[in-house]
Design an enzyme around this catalytic site. Structure first.
Site, PDB file in Angstrom:
ATOM      1  N   HIS A   1      25.998 -31.841 -19.077  1.00  0.00           N
ATOM      2  CA  HIS A   1      24.647 -31.556 -18.588  1.00  0.00           C
ATOM      3  C   HIS A   1      24.545 -31.899 -17.098  1.00  0.00           C
ATOM      4  O   HIS A   1      24.847 -33.026 -16.687  1.00  0.00           O
ATOM      5  CB  HIS A   1      23.595 -32.324 -19.387  1.00  0.00           C
ATOM      6  CG  HIS A   1      22.212 -31.868 -19.082  1.00  0.00           C
ATOM      7  ND1 HIS A   1      21.573 -30.889 -19.818  1.00  0.00           N
ATOM      8  CD2 HIS A   1      21.370 -32.188 -18.079  1.00  0.00           C
ATOM      9  CE1 HIS A   1      20.395 -30.656 -19.284  1.00  0.00           C
ATOM     10  NE2 HIS A   1      20.242 -31.428 -18.223  1.00  0.00           N
ATOM     11  N   ALA A   2      24.108 -30.926 -16.296  1.00  0.00           N
ATOM     12  CA  ALA A   2      24.122 -31.077 -14.845  1.00  0.00           C
ATOM     13  C   ALA A   2      23.270 -32.251 -14.384  1.00  0.00           C
ATOM     14  O   ALA A   2      22.183 -32.486 -14.906  1.00  0.00           O
ATOM     15  CB  ALA A   2      23.615 -29.799 -14.194  1.00  0.00           C
TER      16      ALA A   2
ATOM     17  N   HIS B   1      19.068 -26.399  -7.650  1.00  0.00           N
ATOM     18  CA  HIS B   1      18.285 -27.486  -8.244  1.00  0.00           C
ATOM     19  C   HIS B   1      18.948 -28.844  -7.973  1.00  0.00           C
ATOM     20  O   HIS B   1      18.302 -29.785  -7.497  1.00  0.00           O
ATOM     21  CB  HIS B   1      18.136 -27.253  -9.755  1.00  0.00           C
ATOM     22  CG  HIS B   1      17.425 -28.355 -10.467  1.00  0.00           C
ATOM     23  ND1 HIS B   1      16.070 -28.340 -10.698  1.00  0.00           N
ATOM     24  CD2 HIS B   1      17.872 -29.536 -10.965  1.00  0.00           C
ATOM     25  CE1 HIS B   1      15.717 -29.455 -11.315  1.00  0.00           C
ATOM     26  NE2 HIS B   1      16.795 -30.193 -11.495  1.00  0.00           N
ATOM     27  N   GLU B   2      20.220 -28.947  -8.281  1.00  0.00           N
ATOM     28  CA  GLU B   2      20.917 -30.237  -8.126  1.00  0.00           C
ATOM     29  C   GLU B   2      20.987 -30.652  -6.663  1.00  0.00           C
ATOM     30  O   GLU B   2      20.785 -31.817  -6.329  1.00  0.00           O
ATOM     31  CB  GLU B   2      22.316 -30.179  -8.737  1.00  0.00           C
ATOM     32  CG  GLU B   2      22.357 -29.871 -10.241  1.00  0.00           C
ATOM     33  CD  GLU B   2      21.443 -30.742 -11.074  1.00  0.00           C
ATOM     34  OE1 GLU B   2      21.132 -31.874 -10.656  1.00  0.00           O
ATOM     35  OE2 GLU B   2      21.003 -30.290 -12.146  1.00  0.00           O
TER      36      GLU B   2
ATOM     37  N   HIS C   1      17.990 -32.447  -5.424  1.00  0.00           N
ATOM     38  CA  HIS C   1      18.018 -33.902  -5.635  1.00  0.00           C
ATOM     39  C   HIS C   1      18.850 -34.576  -4.546  1.00  0.00           C
ATOM     40  O   HIS C   1      18.463 -35.596  -3.991  1.00  0.00           O
ATOM     41  CB  HIS C   1      18.658 -34.234  -6.987  1.00  0.00           C
ATOM     42  CG  HIS C   1      17.843 -33.846  -8.182  1.00  0.00           C
ATOM     43  ND1 HIS C   1      16.544 -34.237  -8.355  1.00  0.00           N
ATOM     44  CD2 HIS C   1      18.151 -33.109  -9.287  1.00  0.00           C
ATOM     45  CE1 HIS C   1      16.090 -33.765  -9.522  1.00  0.00           C
ATOM     46  NE2 HIS C   1      17.049 -33.075 -10.100  1.00  0.00           N
TER      47      HIS C   1
ATOM     48  N   GLU D   1      12.223 -32.928  -9.045  1.00  0.00           N
ATOM     49  CA  GLU D   1      12.747 -31.773  -9.777  1.00  0.00           C
ATOM     50  C   GLU D   1      12.384 -30.447  -9.113  1.00  0.00           C
ATOM     51  O   GLU D   1      12.965 -29.411  -9.419  1.00  0.00           O
ATOM     52  CB  GLU D   1      12.220 -31.778 -11.220  1.00  0.00           C
ATOM     53  CG  GLU D   1      12.616 -32.996 -12.041  1.00  0.00           C
ATOM     54  CD  GLU D   1      14.127 -33.200 -12.145  1.00  0.00           C
ATOM     55  OE1 GLU D   1      14.882 -32.221 -12.011  1.00  0.00           O
ATOM     56  OE2 GLU D   1      14.541 -34.356 -12.346  1.00  0.00           O
TER      57      GLU D   1
ATOM     58  N   HIS E   1      17.785 -34.428 -22.973  1.00  0.00           N
ATOM     59  CA  HIS E   1      16.898 -35.444 -22.411  1.00  0.00           C
ATOM     60  C   HIS E   1      16.347 -36.408 -23.455  1.00  0.00           C
ATOM     61  O   HIS E   1      15.929 -37.511 -23.132  1.00  0.00           O
ATOM     62  CB  HIS E   1      15.759 -34.778 -21.640  1.00  0.00           C
ATOM     63  CG  HIS E   1      16.261 -33.874 -20.548  1.00  0.00           C
ATOM     64  ND1 HIS E   1      16.907 -32.688 -20.825  1.00  0.00           N
ATOM     65  CD2 HIS E   1      16.251 -33.986 -19.202  1.00  0.00           C
ATOM     66  CE1 HIS E   1      17.259 -32.103 -19.699  1.00  0.00           C
ATOM     67  NE2 HIS E   1      16.870 -32.867 -18.691  1.00  0.00           N
TER      68      HIS E   1
ATOM     69  N   TYR F   1       9.598 -31.882 -15.475  1.00  0.00           N
ATOM     70  CA  TYR F   1      10.019 -30.479 -15.337  1.00  0.00           C
ATOM     71  C   TYR F   1       8.835 -29.527 -15.459  1.00  0.00           C
ATOM     72  O   TYR F   1       8.805 -28.476 -14.841  1.00  0.00           O
ATOM     73  CB  TYR F   1      11.101 -30.121 -16.357  1.00  0.00           C
ATOM     74  CG  TYR F   1      12.334 -30.983 -16.225  1.00  0.00           C
ATOM     75  CD1 TYR F   1      13.200 -30.830 -15.147  1.00  0.00           C
ATOM     76  CD2 TYR F   1      12.628 -31.970 -17.159  1.00  0.00           C
ATOM     77  CE1 TYR F   1      14.332 -31.623 -15.009  1.00  0.00           C
ATOM     78  CE2 TYR F   1      13.756 -32.769 -17.036  1.00  0.00           C
ATOM     79  CZ  TYR F   1      14.600 -32.592 -15.962  1.00  0.00           C
ATOM     80  OH  TYR F   1      15.709 -33.384 -15.828  1.00  0.00           O
TER      81      TYR F   1
HETATM   82  N1  ASP Z   1      19.167 -29.392 -14.154  1.00  0.00           N
HETATM   83  C1  ASP Z   1      19.136 -30.381 -15.156  1.00  0.00           C
HETATM   84  C2  ASP Z   1      17.844 -30.511 -15.838  1.00  0.00           C
HETATM   85  O1  ASP Z   1      16.897 -30.479 -15.034  1.00  0.00           O
HETATM   86  C3  ASP Z   1      19.481 -31.763 -14.732  1.00  0.00           C
HETATM   87  C4  ASP Z   1      18.629 -32.337 -13.631  1.00  0.00           C
HETATM   88  O2  ASP Z   1      17.444 -32.640 -13.836  1.00  0.00           O
HETATM   89  O3  ASP Z   1      19.124 -32.531 -12.531  1.00  0.00           O
HETATM   90  O4  ASP Z   1      17.893 -31.122 -16.908  1.00  0.00           O
HETATM   91  N1  SER Z   2      17.183 -28.998 -16.323  1.00  0.00           N
HETATM   92  C1  SER Z   2      16.236 -29.221 -17.343  1.00  0.00           C
HETATM   93  C2  SER Z   2      16.813 -28.856 -18.686  1.00  0.00           C
HETATM   94  O1  SER Z   2      17.941 -28.472 -18.780  1.00  0.00           O
HETATM   95  C3  SER Z   2      14.948 -28.484 -17.090  1.00  0.00           C
HETATM   96  O2  SER Z   2      15.172 -27.163 -16.726  1.00  0.00           O
HETATM   97  O3  SER Z   2      16.171 -28.966 -19.675  1.00  0.00           O
HETATM   98 ZN    ZN Z   3      16.856 -32.162 -11.982  1.00  0.00          ZN
END
Ligand code: ASP
Ligand code: SER
Ligand code: ZN
Length: 612
Positions: free
Chosen positions: A353-354, A383-384, A387, A411, A511, A521
């Site tokens: 998971h990123a 997205h990453e 951060h 986010e 999560h 999110y």
């Molecule tokens: N892109 C993923 C997600 O939002 C991880 C992150 O938040 O950086 O879950």
């Molecule tokens: N990165 C978050 C997820 O994978 C929200 O998009 O759930």
């Molecule tokens: Zn994120």
């Protein structure tokens, strides 16, 4: 710090609430002598120093763990997590002795940030604390290693990981094959169920020791307003966007019904959850080809273009970096390129998971991601890096302020840039060819809506479920049923096969297993359009919002960077104001972005019985 008179007043009101809450902490170490402001300052200086040290050890242990899962790295992960929890718990209690003092605003804010610092507070009892830390590592690792195994007709055992199963979800249009992958991934979760219930008990006990009602109450206290006011705020925003979601749902259901048949997708019922192109039905862009309008321009196939170019994971990352650099931001440090994980290793288990990291709160920033060469991961890379650039922008601040204005801001940054990844932009950087890009119109908007609008109810309901679990309103014996009640109410989907309390479907979402709050999110999805609208206005964009790209614009870049640099040094409405001139989160931007699509959807839906 950036403050105004109104800020100070508002902050004072909020701090009063915080201090009253802190009164309920049973302090064990109240000093006899009356402490002074100078004492508080010294205490905070020491605390910040030690906190920074413990955090950066914890982050390193967690990074090694997630990129090399073994029993030993699980052990180290929970060990250092546990040390951090012990220190924060102890410090918050010691800080109670300063509660009568009229502290300067910055110092008072630090005390507040300390108290809400952890997403996972632990009880002060050492054995319970160790147990909680071990459960947390166990849940994340179990998710990371999760595989669906079955024995085929030839007697051979075949196992598939989340990446492989997700590919089926994204590309297969076969009802039963999809069902198998959907159900298969959820076989990883039942072993987590008992441990999850125990984690709820222990984490709640930890939150109570810090003066919160439960862990959900702590999570909702991170928004410079009372937890109750915050819950209302999320409701307000959800109500604003709900009609748009309903109309998207109605249109998509009708197209799926054409494809799979009205017996499988009835026109007035919730949609079976395995048909939306995503393991959790959280974004739907992968089924775009099934729902594409016949009458409009064709949305370009970005994945095909990326593959045609033969791009490698690091080159995809470079594309995202280049966007930030085009706004006037620095290039990423060399260590980013040497220390990040970009590709799924073949010979060991990792958490794919990123995620994005700052290891030392200075320059050692990294990402960890098993990059696929496709449109979805190009967007996730933005997205990453959002951060990562936030980390870099605020690295000069005290450690307690090195975080987002609130977590929804964190986010939203990378996603904001990804909104400017328009067909024209992709042409400019020579990913798409001229022949593939028309004016972005309905098709483009529909594809975006499948990603952004479809996500909204999902983004909201995850913590709706957890808040209720932490509150005790949802009991372990109804974990799964309550999960599906919310999924149906908010998203209008149903499980494709009957589920029971021997399942634990929430645990099949990262999560939840990894204890990452999720409302961020939902907020980010709304905020990124609010940011986009403000920046597009600032750079003088004319025409529809969805055709605007801030690529290469230094004015936009400067404005964004300025907000990022604030970190959490002041209440988030100030940061929002810095960027947008507004002090409230506002869903009218996402609504006006999609307004042409919404109108079109309503026309398509004429004569349908929308809803479920
Ligand atoms: N892109 C993923 C997600 O939002 C991880 C992150 O938040 O950086 O879950
Ligand atoms: N990165 C978050 C997820 O994978 C929200 O998009 O759930
Ligand atoms: Zn994120």
């Amino acid at each position: 710090m950036h403050t105004t008179k109104t800020t100070l007043r508002r902050q004072a009101g909020w701090l009063a609430t915080v201090l009253i809450a802190a009164l309920s902490i049973s302090a064990t170490s109240q000093a006899a002598a009356k402490p002074t402001i100078a004492d508080a300052q010294r205490f905070m200086q020491r605390t910040e120093k030690e906190l920074e040290r413990l955090l950066s050890i914890r982050e390193r242990a967690a990074f090694v763990n997630m990129t090399y899962l073994t029993e030993d790295t699980d052990f180290f992960d929970s060990h250092f997590q546990q040390e951090l929890m012990a220190f924060v718990g102890k410090s918050v209690k010691e800080a109670v002795r300063f509660r009568g003092l009229k502290l300067p605003a910055t110092l008072a804010r630090k005390f507040h940030m300390l108290r809400i610092n952890l997403d996972l507070p632990a009880p002060s009892d050492a054995a319970l604390r160790a147990e909680l830390a071990q459960i947390a590592s166990y849940l994340t690792s179990t998710y990371g290693k999760g595989k669906y195994c079955k024995t085929g007709a030839d007697g051979r055992r075949n196992c598939r990981n989340l990446g492989q199963l997700s590919k089926v979800m994204a590309t297969s249009r076969n009802f039963d094959e999809l069902l198998d992958a959907w159900r298969g991934w959820r076989t990883i979760a039942p072993p987590m169920r008992k441990k999850f219930a125990r984690y709820v008990t222990l984490a709640n006990a930890g939150a109570k020791e810090l003066g919160f009602k439960n862990l959900g109450d702590l999570w909702r206290s991170k928004y410079d307003m009372s937890p109750e006011a915050f819950e209302k705020e999320t409701e307000r925003l959800w109500k604003q966007v709900k009609p748009l979601y309903r109309d998207l749902h109605c249109y998509v259901r009708a197209q799926l019904s054409k494809h799979y048949g009205a017996d499988k997708v009835p026109l007035d019922k919730p949609i079976p959850a395995h048909l939306l192109g995503n393991m959790w039905s959280q974004t739907w862009e992968n089924i775009y080809p099934l729902v594409a309008p016949k009458t409009s321009e064709r949305a370009p196939n970005v994945t095909a273009a990326l593959l045609r170019k033969g791009l490698k994971p690091k080159q995809m990352t470079k594309i995202a970096e280049n966007f930030f650099v085009s706004l006037g931001m620095p290039t990423l440090p060399k260590t980013f390129w040497n220390r990040s994980l970009f590709t799924k290793p073949r010979d060991r288990e990792v958490v794919c998971h990123a995620s994005a990291w700052t290891l030392d709160f200075k320059n050692d920033v990294r990402i960890k991601m098993c990059i696929k060469i496709d449109e979805e991961d190009l967007s996730t890379l933005h997205h990453e890096l959002g951060h990562v650039y936030y980390y870099l922008a605020y690295r000069g601040l005290p450690v307690l302020f090195q975080t987002g204005a609130h977590d929804g801001f964190h986010e939203a940054v990378g996603d904001l840039l990804a909104l400017s990844v328009t067909p024209d932009y992709l042409k400019a950087i020579e990913i798409l060819q001229t022949s593939e890009t028309g004016k972005p119109g309905l098709s483009f908007l529909l594809k975006m809506a499948l990603e952004k609008v479809a996500f909204l109810p999902f983004g909201k309901l995850i913590d709706q479920w957890r808040w209720h679990v932490f509150e005790g309103r949802i009991k372990p014996r109804e974990y799964n049923a309550s999960w599906w009640r919310l999924r149906t109410t908010y998203q209008g989907i149903v499980p494709p096969v009957s589920r029971s309390e021997s399942d634990f479907d929430p645990g099949a979402k990262y999560h939840i297993a990894a204890n990452v709050p999720y409302t961020r999110y939902f907020l980010a999805t709304i905020l990124q359009f609010q940011f986009h609208r403000a920046l597009c206005k600032a750079i003088g964009h004319k025409g529809p919002l969805h055709a605007c790209s801030i690529y290469g614009n230094k004015i936009a870049g400067k404005r964004l960077w300025k907000m990022l640099q604030l970190g959490a040094s002041g209440p988030w409405p100030e940061a929002l104001h810095e960027l947008t001139g507004q002090r409230r989160m506002d869903a009218t931007a996402i609504l006006s972005y999609f307004a042409p699509l919404h109108k079109w959807l309503k026309e398509q839906n004429k004569g349908q019985r929308c809803g479920w």
